[in-house]
Scaffold this motif. Structure first.
Motif, PDB file in Angstrom:
ATOM      1  N   GLN A   1       0.861  -1.184   0.000  1.00 63.40           N
ATOM      2  CA  GLN A   1       0.000   0.000   0.000  1.00 63.40           C
ATOM      3  C   GLN A   1       0.900   1.238   0.000  1.00 63.40           C
ATOM      4  O   GLN A   1       1.261   1.768   1.047  1.00 63.40           O
ATOM      5  CB  GLN A   1      -0.922  -0.011   1.222  1.00 63.40           C
ATOM      6  N   VAL A   2       1.269   1.679  -1.191  1.00 68.37           N
ATOM      7  CA  VAL A   2       2.268   2.739  -1.329  1.00 68.37           C
ATOM      8  C   VAL A   2       1.606   4.059  -1.705  1.00 68.37           C
ATOM      9  O   VAL A   2       0.775   4.112  -2.620  1.00 68.37           O
ATOM     10  CB  VAL A   2       3.298   2.382  -2.415  1.00 68.37           C
ATOM     11  N   THR A   3       1.989   5.102  -1.000  1.00 66.90           N
ATOM     12  CA  THR A   3       1.576   6.445  -1.382  1.00 66.90           C
ATOM     13  C   THR A   3       2.571   6.973  -2.405  1.00 66.90           C
ATOM     14  O   THR A   3       3.774   7.011  -2.144  1.00 66.90           O
ATOM     15  CB  THR A   3       1.555   7.384  -0.163  1.00 66.90           C
ATOM     16  N   SER A   4       2.084   7.333  -3.565  1.00 62.73           N
ATOM     17  CA  SER A   4       2.941   7.877  -4.611  1.00 62.73           C
ATOM     18  C   SER A   4       2.402   9.240  -5.025  1.00 62.73           C
ATOM     19  O   SER A   4       1.332   9.657  -4.598  1.00 62.73           O
ATOM     20  CB  SER A   4       2.994   6.931  -5.810  1.00 62.73           C
ATOM     21  N   ILE A   5       3.142   9.940  -5.871  1.00 61.32           N
ATOM     22  CA  ILE A   5       2.733  11.266  -6.312  1.00 61.32           C
ATOM     23  C   ILE A   5       2.965  11.371  -7.808  1.00 61.32           C
ATOM     24  O   ILE A   5       3.944  10.839  -8.332  1.00 61.32           O
ATOM     25  CB  ILE A   5       3.510  12.372  -5.545  1.00 61.32           C
ATOM     26  N   ASN A   6       2.064  12.023  -8.505  1.00 61.59           N
ATOM     27  CA  ASN A   6       2.222  12.212  -9.943  1.00 61.59           C
ATOM     28  C   ASN A   6       3.285  13.266 -10.233  1.00 61.59           C
ATOM     29  O   ASN A   6       3.457  14.212  -9.449  1.00 61.59           O
ATOM     30  CB  ASN A   6       0.885  12.621 -10.555  1.00 61.59           C
ATOM     31  N   ASP A   7       3.969  13.121 -11.347  1.00 60.28           N
ATOM     32  CA  ASP A   7       5.065  14.038 -11.657  1.00 60.28           C
ATOM     33  C   ASP A   7       4.598  15.477 -11.872  1.00 60.28           C
ATOM     34  O   ASP A   7       5.390  16.413 -11.765  1.00 60.28           O
ATOM     35  CB  ASP A   7       5.860  13.543 -12.869  1.00 60.28           C
ATOM     36  N   THR A   8       3.314  15.675 -12.142  1.00 59.47           N
ATOM     37  CA  THR A   8       2.799  17.032 -12.356  1.00 59.47           C
ATOM     38  C   THR A   8       2.277  17.686 -11.076  1.00 59.47           C
ATOM     39  O   THR A   8       1.840  18.840 -11.101  1.00 59.47           O
ATOM     40  CB  THR A   8       1.654  17.004 -13.393  1.00 59.47           C
ATOM     41  N   ALA A   9       2.311  16.966  -9.964  1.00 58.93           N
ATOM     42  CA  ALA A   9       1.768  17.496  -8.703  1.00 58.93           C
ATOM     43  C   ALA A   9       2.531  18.750  -8.281  1.00 58.93           C
ATOM     44  O   ALA A   9       3.761  18.789  -8.326  1.00 58.93           O
ATOM     45  CB  ALA A   9       1.853  16.445  -7.612  1.00 58.93           C
ATOM     46  N   PRO A  10       1.827  19.796  -7.828  1.00 56.54           N
ATOM     47  CA  PRO A  10       2.500  21.017  -7.377  1.00 56.54           C
ATOM     48  C   PRO A  10       3.174  20.829  -6.023  1.00 56.54           C
ATOM     49  O   PRO A  10       2.871  19.889  -5.282  1.00 56.54           O
ATOM     50  CB  PRO A  10       1.350  22.031  -7.280  1.00 56.54           C
TER      51      PRO A  10
ATOM     52  N   LYS B   1      16.685  22.654  -7.228  1.00 52.86           N
ATOM     53  CA  LYS B   1      15.462  22.133  -6.617  1.00 52.86           C
ATOM     54  C   LYS B   1      14.727  23.215  -5.828  1.00 52.86           C
ATOM     55  O   LYS B   1      13.497  23.188  -5.719  1.00 52.86           O
ATOM     56  CB  LYS B   1      15.785  20.947  -5.709  1.00 52.86           C
ATOM     57  N   ALA B   2      15.459  24.147  -5.290  1.00 51.93           N
ATOM     58  CA  ALA B   2      14.829  25.247  -4.554  1.00 51.93           C
ATOM     59  C   ALA B   2      13.938  26.079  -5.462  1.00 51.93           C
ATOM     60  O   ALA B   2      13.006  26.733  -5.002  1.00 51.93           O
ATOM     61  CB  ALA B   2      15.891  26.125  -3.907  1.00 51.93           C
ATOM     62  N   ARG B   3      14.220  26.065  -6.772  1.00 54.63           N
ATOM     63  CA  ARG B   3      13.401  26.806  -7.731  1.00 54.63           C
ATOM     64  C   ARG B   3      12.258  25.954  -8.274  1.00 54.63           C
ATOM     65  O   ARG B   3      11.410  26.449  -9.018  1.00 54.63           O
ATOM     66  CB  ARG B   3      14.275  27.293  -8.888  1.00 54.63           C
ATOM     67  N   GLY B   4      12.213  24.649  -7.901  1.00 52.29           N
ATOM     68  CA  GLY B   4      11.204  23.750  -8.435  1.00 52.29           C
ATOM     69  C   GLY B   4       9.819  24.003  -7.878  1.00 52.29           C
ATOM     70  O   GLY B   4       9.661  24.337  -6.702  1.00 52.29           O
ATOM     71  N   ASP B   5       8.818  23.820  -8.751  1.00 52.79           N
ATOM     72  CA  ASP B   5       7.430  24.028  -8.340  1.00 52.79           C
ATOM     73  C   ASP B   5       6.572  22.779  -8.486  1.00 52.79           C
ATOM     74  O   ASP B   5       5.440  22.753  -8.002  1.00 52.79           O
ATOM     75  CB  ASP B   5       6.794  25.151  -9.167  1.00 52.79           C
ATOM     76  N   THR B   6       7.079  21.749  -9.148  1.00 58.34           N
ATOM     77  CA  THR B   6       6.324  20.507  -9.340  1.00 58.34           C
ATOM     78  C   THR B   6       7.184  19.325  -8.907  1.00 58.34           C
ATOM     79  O   THR B   6       8.411  19.440  -8.761  1.00 58.34           O
ATOM     80  CB  THR B   6       5.926  20.301 -10.804  1.00 58.34           C
ATOM     81  N   ALA B   7       6.532  18.173  -8.740  1.00 61.22           N
ATOM     82  CA  ALA B   7       7.257  16.971  -8.331  1.00 61.22           C
ATOM     83  C   ALA B   7       8.374  16.628  -9.308  1.00 61.22           C
ATOM     84  O   ALA B   7       9.472  16.226  -8.902  1.00 61.22           O
ATOM     85  CB  ALA B   7       6.286  15.800  -8.207  1.00 61.22           C
ATOM     86  N   ALA B   8       8.126  16.804 -10.595  1.00 59.41           N
ATOM     87  CA  ALA B   8       9.136  16.481 -11.607  1.00 59.41           C
ATOM     88  C   ALA B   8      10.372  17.357 -11.455  1.00 59.41           C
ATOM     89  O   ALA B   8      11.497  16.922 -11.745  1.00 59.41           O
ATOM     90  CB  ALA B   8       8.538  16.640 -13.001  1.00 59.41           C
ATOM     91  N   GLU B   9      10.191  18.609 -10.997  1.00 59.14           N
ATOM     92  CA  GLU B   9      11.315  19.529 -10.834  1.00 59.14           C
ATOM     93  C   GLU B   9      12.017  19.343  -9.500  1.00 59.14           C
ATOM     94  O   GLU B   9      13.166  19.770  -9.331  1.00 59.14           O
ATOM     95  CB  GLU B   9      10.811  20.964 -10.956  1.00 59.14           C
ATOM     96  N   LEU B  10      11.365  18.694  -8.562  1.00 63.89           N
ATOM     97  CA  LEU B  10      11.906  18.527  -7.209  1.00 63.89           C
ATOM     98  C   LEU B  10      12.539  17.163  -6.979  1.00 63.89           C
ATOM     99  O   LEU B  10      13.408  17.002  -6.120  1.00 63.89           O
ATOM    100  CB  LEU B  10      10.783  18.714  -6.183  1.00 63.89           C
ATOM    101  N   MET B  11      12.120  16.161  -7.734  1.00 62.12           N
ATOM    102  CA  MET B  11      12.505  14.776  -7.466  1.00 62.12           C
ATOM    103  C   MET B  11      13.961  14.497  -7.804  1.00 62.12           C
ATOM    104  O   MET B  11      14.611  15.224  -8.562  1.00 62.12           O
ATOM    105  CB  MET B  11      11.618  13.821  -8.270  1.00 62.12           C
ATOM    106  N   THR B  12      14.467  13.410  -7.218  1.00 61.72           N
ATOM    107  CA  THR B  12      15.750  12.846  -7.597  1.00 61.72           C
ATOM    108  C   THR B  12      15.476  11.759  -8.630  1.00 61.72           C
ATOM    109  O   THR B  12      14.659  10.866  -8.398  1.00 61.72           O
ATOM    110  CB  THR B  12      16.464  12.236  -6.377  1.00 61.72           C
TER     111      THR B  12
END
Length: 233
Positions: A12-21, A92-103
């Motif tokens: 039961q994994v919580t995941s996030i979409n790459d477009t999530a703010p 990453k500090a400038r990132g606004d979405t999951a895709a911009e923040l993720m590793t």
């Protein structure tokens, strides 16, 4: 018992979409009380992982006063440069979405991989969890360091039964073979008698691979010294 990742992982994994703010990512981490989330695309393929640390860069690089020109400590910069983990904190500090923040890419593992493989991956890449994916990269679960520790809470009688029945009684060993195993706090003591000295070493090595075994003490005796390797007697 040779546990696989599928036996220990959380399904039961919580995941996030790459477009999530940004705020949705933060809310998911807090609401589900997790320290990291797999990032998935529209087909549930894992494309990265996002942690609390990734979001905290937003605060790390804020100015406390005018023209502060903050730089991370040298040890932090070197650690990020020498590993795949972390990436560019300022970006990453400038990132606004999951895709911009993720590793990315995420370090992943498949369900039928061994616990040894999972442990080595975590240590090699300095990560605390691995998204579990199938052959198509689709999210199946997640396995953490905490999950891997579960192999060590296996009961002593269960370990002793496996060593006695599946290893020491195996037809591989030549007669006579009166070897037995006793287990205390996960430490296996092999006692008794085997025909060849080489067999005693092999029995020790195979026992060390059993899930839940902390250590093996070889007190076995032998008749034929066919192994030049030193042993403790």
């Amino acid at each position: 018992m040779h546990a696989k990742v599928k036996d220990l992982m959380t399904t039961q994994v919580t995941s996030i979409n790459d477009t999530a703010p940004f705020k949705e990512v933060a809310e998911s981490l807090i609401t589900h009380q997790v320290s990291a989330l797999p990032v998935i695309d529209g087909e549930r393929r894992v494309i990265g992982i996002i942690s609390e640390a990734d979001l905290l860069h937003k605060e790390e690089f804020k100015e406390r006063y005018y023209r502060e020109n903050y730089r991370p400590p040298l040890s932090t910069r070197l650690r990020h440069r020498l590993s795949r983990k972390g990436g560019d904190g300022r970006a990453k500090a400038r990132g606004d979405t999951a895709a911009e923040l993720m590793t990315a890419p995420a370090i992943t593992i498949q369900p039928h991989a061994s616990i040894v493989s999972a442990t080595r991956l975590m240590i090699e890449h300095g990560v605390k969890r691995l998204p579990v994916v199938n052959a198509d990269g689709l999210l199946q679960g997640i396995v953490s360091r905490h999950d891997l520790l579960k192999v060590f809470v296996r009961s002593d009688p269960d370990i002793a039964h496996e060593v006695d029945e599946n290893i020491l009684r195996h037809s591989l060993w030549a007669e006579p073979n009166t070897a037995t195993a006793t287990v205390t706090h996960g430490i296996v003591t092999l006692s008794g008698h085997m025909h060849r000295r080489a067999d005693t070493h092999l029995a020790t090595r195979i026992t060390q691979r059993v899930n839940g075994v902390v250590d093996v003490i070889n007190n076995l005796e032998w008749d034929v010294d066919d192994d030049p390797a030193p042993t403790k007697r």
